[in-house]
Scaffold this active site. Structure first.
Site, short mmCIF file in Angstrom:
data_model
loop_
_atom_site.label_atom_id
_atom_site.label_comp_id
_atom_site.label_asym_id
_atom_site.label_seq_id
_atom_site.Cartn_x
_atom_site.Cartn_y
_atom_site.Cartn_z
N SER A 51 0.82 -1.23 0.00
CA SER A 51 0.00 0.00 0.00
C SER A 51 0.85 1.26 0.00
O SER A 51 1.67 1.45 0.88
CB SER A 51 -0.87 0.07 1.26
OG SER A 51 -1.74 -1.01 1.31
N HIS A 82 -4.57 0.29 -5.46
CA HIS A 82 -3.76 -0.85 -5.86
C HIS A 82 -3.94 -1.08 -7.35
O HIS A 82 -4.80 -1.85 -7.77
CB HIS A 82 -4.22 -2.12 -5.13
CG HIS A 82 -4.01 -2.08 -3.65
ND1 HIS A 82 -2.87 -2.53 -3.05
CD2 HIS A 82 -4.78 -1.63 -2.65
CE1 HIS A 82 -2.95 -2.37 -1.75
NE2 HIS A 82 -4.12 -1.82 -1.47
N HIS A 104 -5.50 -9.09 -1.70
CA HIS A 104 -5.37 -9.40 -0.28
C HIS A 104 -6.36 -10.50 0.09
O HIS A 104 -7.41 -10.66 -0.53
CB HIS A 104 -5.64 -8.15 0.55
CG HIS A 104 -4.58 -7.10 0.43
ND1 HIS A 104 -4.54 -6.22 -0.63
CD2 HIS A 104 -3.53 -6.81 1.22
CE1 HIS A 104 -3.49 -5.44 -0.47
NE2 HIS A 104 -2.86 -5.76 0.64
N TYR A 106 -8.31 -10.49 2.54
CA TYR A 106 -9.59 -9.94 2.97
C TYR A 106 -10.54 -9.64 1.80
O TYR A 106 -11.71 -9.35 2.01
CB TYR A 106 -9.40 -8.68 3.83
CG TYR A 106 -8.66 -7.53 3.19
CD1 TYR A 106 -9.22 -6.78 2.16
CD2 TYR A 106 -7.38 -7.19 3.61
CE1 TYR A 106 -8.54 -5.74 1.57
CE2 TYR A 106 -6.69 -6.13 3.04
CZ TYR A 106 -7.27 -5.42 2.02
OH TYR A 106 -6.59 -4.38 1.43
N GLU A 107 -10.04 -9.72 0.59
CA GLU A 107 -10.92 -9.48 -0.57
C GLU A 107 -11.78 -10.71 -0.88
O GLU A 107 -12.65 -10.64 -1.75
CB GLU A 107 -10.09 -9.08 -1.79
CG GLU A 107 -9.48 -7.69 -1.60
CD GLU A 107 -8.58 -7.27 -2.76
OE1 GLU A 107 -9.11 -7.04 -3.85
OE2 GLU A 107 -7.35 -7.19 -2.56
N ALA A 134 2.48 -1.93 4.33
CA ALA A 134 2.19 -0.92 5.34
C ALA A 134 1.68 -1.68 6.55
O ALA A 134 0.94 -2.65 6.40
CB ALA A 134 1.13 0.03 4.83
N MET A 232 -2.18 -6.91 7.21
CA MET A 232 -3.15 -7.80 6.56
C MET A 232 -2.59 -8.47 5.31
O MET A 232 -3.37 -8.89 4.44
CB MET A 232 -4.40 -7.00 6.17
CG MET A 232 -5.02 -6.21 7.30
SD MET A 232 -6.34 -5.16 6.71
CE MET A 232 -6.59 -4.07 8.12
N SER A 233 -1.28 -8.56 5.20
CA SER A 233 -0.72 -9.13 3.97
C SER A 233 0.57 -9.89 4.26
O SER A 233 0.83 -10.27 5.39
CB SER A 233 -0.44 -8.00 2.96
OG SER A 233 0.61 -7.18 3.45
N ASN A 256 1.26 3.82 11.13
CA ASN A 256 0.42 4.33 12.24
C ASN A 256 0.70 3.48 13.47
O ASN A 256 1.21 2.36 13.35
CB ASN A 256 -1.07 4.20 11.87
CG ASN A 256 -1.43 2.78 11.47
OD1 ASN A 256 -1.13 2.32 10.36
ND2 ASN A 256 -2.04 2.05 12.39
N HIS A 268 -7.59 4.84 6.96
CA HIS A 268 -6.77 4.44 5.81
C HIS A 268 -5.99 5.63 5.26
O HIS A 268 -4.86 5.47 4.77
CB HIS A 268 -7.65 3.81 4.73
CG HIS A 268 -6.90 3.29 3.54
ND1 HIS A 268 -5.96 2.29 3.64
CD2 HIS A 268 -6.92 3.65 2.23
CE1 HIS A 268 -5.45 2.05 2.45
NE2 HIS A 268 -6.01 2.86 1.58
N1 HPA Z 1 -3.41 -2.78 11.15
C1 HPA Z 1 -3.47 -3.61 10.09
N2 HPA Z 1 -3.00 -3.30 8.89
C2 HPA Z 1 -2.45 -2.10 8.73
C3 HPA Z 1 -2.37 -1.17 9.78
C4 HPA Z 1 -2.88 -1.53 11.05
O1 HPA Z 1 -2.84 -0.77 12.04
N3 HPA Z 1 -1.77 -0.06 9.27
C5 HPA Z 1 -1.49 -0.33 7.97
N4 HPA Z 1 -1.91 -1.55 7.63
#
Ligand code: HPA
Length: 294
Positions: A51, A82, A104, A106-107, A134, A232-233, A256, A268
């Site tokens: 990302s 993406h 991903h 989650y898709e 990320a 998540m990846s 973050n 996001h």
């Molecule tokens: N959690 C999960 N996936 C992420 C995060 C997060 O805080 N930040 C960027 N991708």
């Protein structure tokens, strides 16, 4: 009677597994053939760009771009930001293929399906893999903007890309995961980055399925379990690399603090913003890795 029925059911399961396997092998073969119609280029290094980090592929020279939509049955991402294509060419004197955009878990695809592109890259010639993402910082010392080399992972996604019949042509049924994120690559890159005054942390990445961010309680659990970052990846792709004997260099951009660490909600936009802010450093680190480590 019952036995005959049972036998029939087992046979059906076996036939379905066989069909699925053929479909996957078939899909890889068809995609490879489609790419080979376009180019004989043989990349040695694969880049999976996460990302907000996909722009790195724009630096590739003598680009050959192959949109995923040109490839039969290829899993296509539905997430904004993406763009989906393979970009092949040279960068830092190395022959690479970059995945600019990826699907991903989650898709809604299976992990087996989302990692077929990784197997396709191996077929194209890839022997080493760089995976970037990320991630949310769980280790409080890793403030947003930190770049973290993955030393290991915890697969908390609830699935595994190797479930189902083993793809023998790619690797063993029970692959070793002791050095998935090559210790050699990490040591070299840390030393080189330090020489250039670039800060690189190292830590454990824990994968959640998403797409919701983790709860504060889940983040506390992640910390207790030994995670430094959550995301998540990456984990399915890294498992498939381990299966195929392809060493991985994994880099998280901590975009973050994970949920609950600060008293504020996650969004996001913050993830994309931070990834954009560290882009220059990220490019430096990737250039160093390609020039001197891989
Ligand atoms: N959690 C999960 N996936 C992420 C995060 C997060 O805080 N930040 C960027 N991708």
């Amino acid at each position: 009677m019952i036995n005959i029925k049972k036998q029939g059911a087992c046979q059906n399961v076996r036939i379905r597994a066989k069909e699925r396997k053929m479909k996957e092998a078939d899909m890889i073969q068809k995609c490879e053939a489609r790419i080979r119609e376009r180019t004989a280029f043989e990349p040695e290094i694969g880049l999976i760009l996460g990302s907000g980090l996909g722009d790195y592929a724009d630096r590739i020279e003598d680009k050959i771009c192959i949109p995923y939509s040109d490839l039969p049955d290829f899993p296509i991402s539905t997430v904004e930001g993406h763009s989906g294509q393979f970009v092949m060419g040279e960068i830092c004197g190395k022959k690479v293929v970059a995945m600019q955009g990826r699907v991903h878990y989650y898709e809604g695809y299976s992990q087996r399906m989302i990692t077929l592109p990784v197997r396709l890259m191996k077929k194209l010639g890839v022997r080493k893999m760089v995976i970037t993402n990320a991630a949310g910082g769980v280790n409080k010392a890793f403030e947003p903007g930190t770049l973290m080399l993955l030393s290991d992972h915890i697969n908390y996604s609830g699935s595994n890309p190797l479930l189902g019949e083993n793809m023998e042509e790619f690797g063993p049924r029970f692959p070793d995961m002791s050095d998935t994120y090559s210790g050699k690559y990490r040591e070299q890159l840390k030393r080189l980055a330090a020489e250039q005054g670039v800060a690189l942390e190292e830590g454990v990445y824990m994968m959640f399925s998403g797409p919701c961010y983790e709860t504060p309680a889940e983040v506390r659990m992640a910390r207790v379990m030994g995670a430094d970052a959550v995301g998540m990846s990456t984990v399915p792709e890294a498992i498939v690399c381990a299966h195929m004997g392809v060493p991985v260099l994994g880099i998280s951009c901590i975009t973050n603090y994970a949920a609950g660490i600060l008293d504020q909600p996650l969004n996001h936009a913050e993830v994309v913003e931070t990834a954009a802010r560290v882009k220059e450093t990220f490019v430096k680190v990737l250039d160093l890795a390609l020039t001197k480590v891989l």
